[in-house]
Design a protein around this motif. Structure first.
Motif, mmCIF file in Angstrom:
data_model
loop_
_atom_site.group_PDB
_atom_site.id
_atom_site.type_symbol
_atom_site.label_atom_id
_atom_site.label_comp_id
_atom_site.label_asym_id
_atom_site.label_seq_id
_atom_site.Cartn_x
_atom_site.Cartn_y
_atom_site.Cartn_z
ATOM 1 N N SER A 22 -0.203 19.201 -25.418
ATOM 2 C CA SER A 22 0.461 20.275 -26.167
ATOM 3 C C SER A 22 -0.536 20.954 -27.092
ATOM 4 N N GLY A 25 -4.448 23.602 -25.602
ATOM 5 C CA GLY A 25 -4.032 24.796 -24.882
ATOM 6 C C GLY A 25 -5.108 25.866 -24.933
ATOM 7 N N PHE A 98 2.974 30.430 -29.876
ATOM 8 C CA PHE A 98 2.014 29.644 -29.115
ATOM 9 C C PHE A 98 2.284 29.761 -27.627
ATOM 10 N N ASN A 99 3.567 29.716 -27.255
ATOM 11 C CA ASN A 99 3.907 29.699 -25.837
ATOM 12 C C ASN A 99 3.602 31.017 -25.135
ATOM 13 N N ASN A 102 0.156 30.512 -24.450
ATOM 14 C CA ASN A 102 -0.005 29.493 -23.412
ATOM 15 C C ASN A 102 0.246 30.063 -22.013
ATOM 16 N N ALA A 282 -3.122 25.234 -20.287
ATOM 17 C CA ALA A 282 -2.054 26.193 -20.600
ATOM 18 C C ALA A 282 -0.689 25.725 -20.105
ATOM 19 N N SER A 285 0.677 22.848 -22.032
ATOM 20 C CA SER A 285 1.086 23.298 -23.357
ATOM 21 C C SER A 285 2.386 24.095 -23.304
ATOM 22 N N VAL A 286 2.570 24.848 -22.238
ATOM 23 C CA VAL A 286 3.837 25.570 -22.035
ATOM 24 C C VAL A 286 4.994 24.571 -22.010
ATOM 25 N N LEU A 333 -3.622 33.288 -31.312
ATOM 26 C CA LEU A 333 -3.679 31.834 -31.170
ATOM 27 C C LEU A 333 -4.333 31.175 -32.380
#
Length: 394
Positions: A22, A25, A98-99, A102, A282, A285-286, A333
């Motif tokens: 997580s 990323g 963040f997503n 990601n 990525a 982390s998604v 980011l």
């Protein structure tokens, strides 16, 4: 009996790698290369200090969550009524930001590997991530996926680090005797590694799997430290790879610093390896951001709890939609990593208070040394957050 032990071990490793992947990323890759380029070998000190702060954070938060069997937002509401809702809001906003980054990183990974447009790659990655949560045993599949992604990233980055021939001796020396100390880089790294939703990802996973209570303290502790160590190994390898490239006289491409590192270090093979590492970082982390962010609202009603998998899916799809339609600035980011660093003193401080509330932890006695460690982390991150904020605003 052996099957049960293997299952428990798999869950503990899954929680550790969920937390680790997580944090590892696209932002992690960008932050590490950018700060290495500016601080050179002295960035080793930043990494060392951030790992120490990360361990102090994770040991405390995972233990309190695990012993109480309650998620972060519920503990916060029990300490200060209403605080849990504020924490949930901040973490979901940060997780969403963040997503978007990601899913963009996943699209970029596919672009490097197959020449697809970043948006097309992001949509394909979205479908892959969503498919994990369509499976009934989503938790187990998520555990296995993040472990595989983590091992792939470490092995490939190790190859690139060796290929770049970094000045290891200089890196070790400057790790303990840096030329200068940069507060912004420290708070950004800590925020990007254990700030915001990331701190709670593994702990919430263990609760979902039923690994909680005083009897599980040892398992919870080992899992939390493992997660920090995995992240630290990845950070060190990327630092060495970047250091080898920049000390070799190469200038990194500002539009994509980590891709430059892999390309300069190992040629076209290195560039393709970057695509794999970027996509692995990525997509994992998604999954972690969506799962953990939704876990911060699922306890507020039975309907949310029952349909949490669909909420995770909606979170992933919405992130993809925003990226496809609006895009994302490169700096988001690093900025969100810093924001998560600001949230950290609040969430950790609440957990330390909760550690001494019998209504939350029962008759569990939190180690004094761990509390002291946690207080030091709270004070240091609060101070560094203020310094970082002043620096950003000036």
């Amino acid at each position: 009996m052996n099957t049960k032990k293997e299952s428990t071990f798999s869950i503990l490793m899954g929680a550790a790698f969920l937390m680790a992947t997580s944090s590892v990323g696209p932002g992690f890759l960008t932050q590490t290369t950018v700060f290495t380029q500016s601080l050179m070998a002295s960035f080793g000190f930043v990494i060392l200090l951030s790992i120490i702060l990360d361990i102090g954070t994770q040991l405390n938060i995972w233990r309190i969550i695990g012993v109480s069997g309650k998620r972060g937002q519920d503990i916060a509401n029990m300490v200060f009524p209403g605080l849990g809702y504020l924490v949930s809001f901040l973490i979901i906003i940060g997780g969403l930001a963040f997503n978007i980054g990601n899913i963009a990183g996943a699209g970029l990974g596919f672009n490097v590997l197959f020449g697809l447009s970043p948006v097309t790659g992001a949509i394909i990655s979205c479908i892959i991530a969503v498919s994990i949560f369509l499976v009934k045993e989503a938790g187990k599949l998520m555990d296995r996926f993040t472990q595989i992604a983590g091992f792939i990233m470490i092995l490939l980055t190790l190859y690139v680090a060796v290929s770049s021939s970094p000045p290891v001796g200089q890196a070790i020396t400057k790790t303990f005797m840096p030329d200068h100390i940069d507060m912004l880089s420290i708070i950004t790294l800590v925020g990007g590694t254990v700030g915001g939703y990331i701190t709670f990802s593994g702990g919430h996973r263990l609760i979902d799997a039923g690994i909680c209570g005083k009897k599980a303290v040892g398992q919870i502790t080992r899992s939390s430290v493992t997660g920090v160590c995995v992240t630290g190994i990845m950070r060190i390898l990327l630092f060495l790879a970047t250091l080898g490239v920049v000390t070799g006289g190469f200038v990194l491409d500002k539009s994509n610093p980590p891709a430059s590192v892999f390309h300069f270090a190992a040629g076209i093979i290195g560039y393709k390896i970057f695509g794999i590492v970027m996509w692995s970082a990525a997509i994992s982390s998604v999954i972690g951001a969506a799962y953990t962010s939704v876990s911060f609202i699922r306890t507020y009603s039975k309907k949310l709890d029952t349909h949490y998998r669909w909420l995770v899916i909606a979170f992933i799809i919405f992130s993809t939609f925003v990226f496809a339609v609006i895009g994302k600035p490169v700096t988001i980011l690093i900025l969100v990593g810093t924001l998560n660093g600001f949230i950290l003193p609040i969430t950790l401080g609440v957990m330390l208070i909760a550690a001494y509330n019998s209504k939350i932890v029962g008759d569990y006695r939190h180690p004094v040394w761990m509390t002291v460690f946690g207080i030091i982390v709270v004070l240091m991150t609060a101070y560094m957050s203020i310094v970082a904020a002043i620096k950003l605003l000036s």
